[in-house]
Design a protein around this motif. Structure first.
Motif, PDB file in Angstrom:
ATOM      1  N   CYS A  83       5.524  12.687 -53.581  1.00  0.00           N
ATOM      2  CA  CYS A  83       6.881  12.146 -53.477  1.00  0.00           C
ATOM      3  C   CYS A  83       7.462  12.527 -52.112  1.00  0.00           C
ATOM      4  CB  CYS A  83       7.760  12.672 -54.606  1.00  0.00           C
ATOM      5  SG  CYS A  83       9.416  11.966 -54.593  1.00  0.00           S
ATOM      6  N   ARG A  84       7.226  11.691 -51.124  1.00  0.00           N
ATOM      7  CA  ARG A  84       7.759  11.934 -49.784  1.00  0.00           C
ATOM      8  C   ARG A  84       9.254  11.663 -49.771  1.00  0.00           C
ATOM      9  NH1 ARG A  84       3.976  14.819 -47.174  1.00  0.00           N
ATOM     10  NH2 ARG A  84       1.950  13.852 -47.377  1.00  0.00           N
ATOM     11  N   VAL A  85       9.996  12.483 -49.023  1.00  0.00           N
ATOM     12  CA  VAL A  85      11.450  12.336 -48.944  1.00  0.00           C
ATOM     13  C   VAL A  85      11.823  12.059 -47.493  1.00  0.00           C
ATOM     14  CG1 VAL A  85      13.667  13.467 -49.319  1.00  0.00           C
ATOM     15  CG2 VAL A  85      11.780  13.878 -50.897  1.00  0.00           C
ATOM     16  N   TYR A  86      12.295  10.851 -47.227  1.00  0.00           N
ATOM     17  CA  TYR A  86      12.721  10.454 -45.891  1.00  0.00           C
ATOM     18  C   TYR A  86      14.237  10.275 -45.897  1.00  0.00           C
ATOM     19  CZ  TYR A  86       7.788   9.484 -45.149  1.00  0.00           C
ATOM     20  OH  TYR A  86       6.432   9.603 -45.055  1.00  0.00           O
ATOM     21  N   ARG A  87      14.892  10.709 -44.838  1.00  0.00           N
ATOM     22  CA  ARG A  87      16.345  10.577 -44.731  1.00  0.00           C
ATOM     23  C   ARG A  87      16.710  10.116 -43.325  1.00  0.00           C
ATOM     24  NH1 ARG A  87      16.241  10.641 -49.494  1.00  0.00           N
ATOM     25  NH2 ARG A  87      16.882  12.325 -50.850  1.00  0.00           N
ATOM     26  N   GLY A  88      17.737   9.296 -43.257  1.00  0.00           N
ATOM     27  CA  GLY A  88      18.310   8.920 -41.981  1.00  0.00           C
ATOM     28  C   GLY A  88      19.202  10.046 -41.479  1.00  0.00           C
ATOM     29  N   VAL A  89      19.672   9.928 -40.261  1.00  0.00           N
ATOM     30  CA  VAL A  89      20.467  10.998 -39.666  1.00  0.00           C
ATOM     31  C   VAL A  89      21.761  11.240 -40.438  1.00  0.00           C
ATOM     32  CG1 VAL A  89      21.620   9.503 -37.986  1.00  0.00           C
ATOM     33  CG2 VAL A  89      21.309  11.917 -37.466  1.00  0.00           C
ATOM     34  N   GLU A  90      22.332  10.196 -41.035  1.00  0.00           N
ATOM     35  CA  GLU A  90      23.590  10.365 -41.782  1.00  0.00           C
ATOM     36  C   GLU A  90      23.368  11.063 -43.121  1.00  0.00           C
ATOM     37  OE1 GLU A  90      22.377   7.057 -41.449  1.00  0.00           O
ATOM     38  OE2 GLU A  90      23.079   6.877 -39.399  1.00  0.00           O
ATOM     39  N   ASP A  91      22.155  10.968 -43.665  1.00  0.00           N
ATOM     40  CA  ASP A  91      21.870  11.487 -45.002  1.00  0.00           C
ATOM     41  C   ASP A  91      21.098  12.801 -45.002  1.00  0.00           C
ATOM     42  OD1 ASP A  91      23.073   9.198 -46.052  1.00  0.00           O
ATOM     43  OD2 ASP A  91      21.189   8.081 -45.937  1.00  0.00           O
ATOM     44  N   LEU A  92      20.930  13.437 -43.855  1.00  0.00           N
ATOM     45  CA  LEU A  92      20.197  14.704 -43.820  1.00  0.00           C
ATOM     46  C   LEU A  92      20.946  15.771 -44.618  1.00  0.00           C
ATOM     47  CD1 LEU A  92      19.045  14.914 -40.100  1.00  0.00           C
ATOM     48  CD2 LEU A  92      17.621  14.534 -42.103  1.00  0.00           C
ATOM     49  N   PRO A  93      20.219  16.583 -45.386  1.00  0.00           N
ATOM     50  CA  PRO A  93      20.895  17.617 -46.178  1.00  0.00           C
ATOM     51  C   PRO A  93      21.483  18.718 -45.305  1.00  0.00           C
ATOM     52  CG  PRO A  93      18.517  17.808 -46.402  1.00  0.00           C
ATOM     53  CD  PRO A  93      18.776  16.567 -45.612  1.00  0.00           C
ATOM     54  N   ARG A  94      22.549  19.354 -45.811  1.00  0.00           N
ATOM     55  CA  ARG A  94      23.184  20.500 -45.164  1.00  0.00           C
ATOM     56  C   ARG A  94      23.135  21.666 -46.145  1.00  0.00           C
ATOM     57  NH1 ARG A  94      26.454  18.530 -40.770  1.00  0.00           N
ATOM     58  NH2 ARG A  94      27.387  20.566 -40.530  1.00  0.00           N
ATOM     59  N   PRO A  95      22.044  22.420 -46.184  1.00  0.00           N
ATOM     60  CA  PRO A  95      21.929  23.519 -47.147  1.00  0.00           C
ATOM     61  C   PRO A  95      23.044  24.542 -46.968  1.00  0.00           C
ATOM     62  CG  PRO A  95      19.824  23.069 -46.134  1.00  0.00           C
ATOM     63  CD  PRO A  95      20.837  22.269 -45.392  1.00  0.00           C
ATOM     64  N   ALA A 119      20.201  14.708 -31.699  1.00  0.00           N
ATOM     65  CA  ALA A 119      19.338  13.678 -31.124  1.00  0.00           C
ATOM     66  C   ALA A 119      19.474  12.343 -31.843  1.00  0.00           C
ATOM     67  CB  ALA A 119      17.889  14.141 -31.172  1.00  0.00           C
ATOM     68  N   LYS A 120      20.283  12.309 -32.926  1.00  0.00           N
ATOM     69  CA  LYS A 120      20.480  11.096 -33.737  1.00  0.00           C
ATOM     70  C   LYS A 120      19.150  10.559 -34.270  1.00  0.00           C
ATOM     71  CE  LYS A 120      24.834   9.565 -31.765  1.00  0.00           C
ATOM     72  NZ  LYS A 120      25.204  10.734 -31.039  1.00  0.00           N
ATOM     73  N   LEU A 121      18.395  11.471 -34.914  1.00  0.00           N
ATOM     74  CA  LEU A 121      17.085  11.137 -35.468  1.00  0.00           C
ATOM     75  C   LEU A 121      17.023  11.467 -36.949  1.00  0.00           C
ATOM     76  CD1 LEU A 121      14.548  12.540 -32.864  1.00  0.00           C
ATOM     77  CD2 LEU A 121      14.864  10.161 -33.489  1.00  0.00           C
ATOM     78  N   GLY A 122      16.336  10.665 -37.708  1.00  0.00           N
ATOM     79  CA  GLY A 122      16.032  10.976 -39.105  1.00  0.00           C
ATOM     80  C   GLY A 122      14.540  11.201 -39.228  1.00  0.00           C
ATOM     81  N   GLY A 123      14.081  11.461 -40.435  1.00  0.00           N
ATOM     82  CA  GLY A 123      12.653  11.662 -40.630  1.00  0.00           C
ATOM     83  C   GLY A 123      12.353  12.208 -42.004  1.00  0.00           C
ATOM     84  N   GLU A 124      11.186  12.806 -42.148  1.00  0.00           N
ATOM     85  CA  GLU A 124      10.762  13.377 -43.419  1.00  0.00           C
ATOM     86  C   GLU A 124      11.305  14.791 -43.564  1.00  0.00           C
ATOM     87  OE1 GLU A 124       6.667  14.601 -45.763  1.00  0.00           O
ATOM     88  OE2 GLU A 124       6.542  13.560 -43.859  1.00  0.00           O
ATOM     89  N   VAL A 125      12.024  15.054 -44.620  1.00  0.00           N
ATOM     90  CA  VAL A 125      12.581  16.389 -44.882  1.00  0.00           C
ATOM     91  C   VAL A 125      11.463  17.236 -45.456  1.00  0.00           C
ATOM     92  CG1 VAL A 125      14.349  17.711 -46.049  1.00  0.00           C
ATOM     93  CG2 VAL A 125      14.841  15.394 -45.305  1.00  0.00           C
ATOM     94  N   VAL A 126      10.988  18.203 -44.679  1.00  0.00           N
ATOM     95  CA  VAL A 126       9.848  19.028 -45.068  1.00  0.00           C
ATOM     96  C   VAL A 126      10.276  20.143 -45.997  1.00  0.00           C
ATOM     97  CG1 VAL A 126       8.000  20.518 -44.218  1.00  0.00           C
ATOM     98  CG2 VAL A 126       8.640  18.472 -42.937  1.00  0.00           C
ATOM     99  N   ALA A 127      11.320  20.898 -45.619  1.00  0.00           N
ATOM    100  CA  ALA A 127      11.718  22.072 -46.400  1.00  0.00           C
ATOM    101  C   ALA A 127      13.188  22.399 -46.124  1.00  0.00           C
ATOM    102  CB  ALA A 127      10.847  23.274 -46.037  1.00  0.00           C
ATOM    103  N   THR A 128      13.761  23.230 -46.995  1.00  0.00           N
ATOM    104  CA  THR A 128      15.078  23.790 -46.753  1.00  0.00           C
ATOM    105  C   THR A 128      14.966  25.308 -46.793  1.00  0.00           C
ATOM    106  OG1 THR A 128      15.642  23.717 -49.106  1.00  0.00           O
ATOM    107  CG2 THR A 128      16.337  21.848 -47.757  1.00  0.00           C
ATOM    108  N   VAL A 129      15.768  25.965 -45.947  1.00  0.00           N
ATOM    109  CA  VAL A 129      15.737  27.419 -45.837  1.00  0.00           C
ATOM    110  C   VAL A 129      17.174  27.917 -45.798  1.00  0.00           C
ATOM    111  CG1 VAL A 129      14.912  29.387 -44.479  1.00  0.00           C
ATOM    112  CG2 VAL A 129      13.667  27.234 -44.413  1.00  0.00           C
ATOM    113  N   TYR A 130      17.453  28.962 -46.573  1.00  0.00           N
ATOM    114  CA  TYR A 130      18.758  29.632 -46.511  1.00  0.00           C
ATOM    115  C   TYR A 130      18.642  31.024 -47.032  1.00  0.00           C
ATOM    116  CZ  TYR A 130      18.948  27.525 -51.185  1.00  0.00           C
ATOM    117  OH  TYR A 130      18.658  27.096 -52.445  1.00  0.00           O
TER     118      TYR A 130
END
Length: 130
Positions: A83-95, A119-130
């Motif tokens: 289940c690949r998760v791709y997001r545009g720059v507006e939809d990137l998560p903010r942990p 850089a106004k780039l989206g892509g595949e969200v690999v991981a979240t860290v906090y």
């Protein structure tokens, strides 16, 4: 082993839980990119690539606070093989409303969500860290 990045994140998670100073992971381009983002954002002290005659290894030096508190509290794989998760720059998560980071694989390499927004780039969200 199918998902080397999930294995690396699990090794880091287990090493932080056991208060280890270093952890060894299998090296590939994505793992090196993830380790580079973690180092740039201050979650680890640094990493180095070691040659072992096969694929290579990454030696990651973990970081702790002045009183031994964890810098990495949680590290999770978001995009998986099934289940690949791709997001545009507006939809990137903010942990944690910006206190954590999302690691994103873009066409210009692996970078944090902050750098992706700059850089106004989206892509595949690999991981979240906090």
């Amino acid at each position: 082993m199918n998902d080397l990045t999930a294995d690396m994140l699990t090794r880091i998670r287990n090493a932080v839980r056991n208060r280890e100073r270093m952890v060894m992971c299998i090296a590939n381009k994505l793992n090196a990119g993830v380790a580079g983002v973690l180092a740039d954002e201050g979650f680890i002290e640094g990493f180095e690539r070691l040659e072992d005659g096969r694929q290579g290894l990454l030696r990651i030096r973990l970081k702790y606070g002045s009183r031994g508190e964890r810098v990495i509290n949680a590290i999770q794989r978001v995009s998986r093989g099934g289940c690949r998760v791709y997001r545009g720059v507006e939809d990137l998560p903010r942990p944690l409303q910006g206190l954590g980071i999302a690691i994103v694989s873009t066409s210009r390499g692996v970078m944090s969500d902050r750098r992706c927004r700059e850089a106004k780039l989206g892509g595949e969200v690999v991981a979240t860290v906090y």
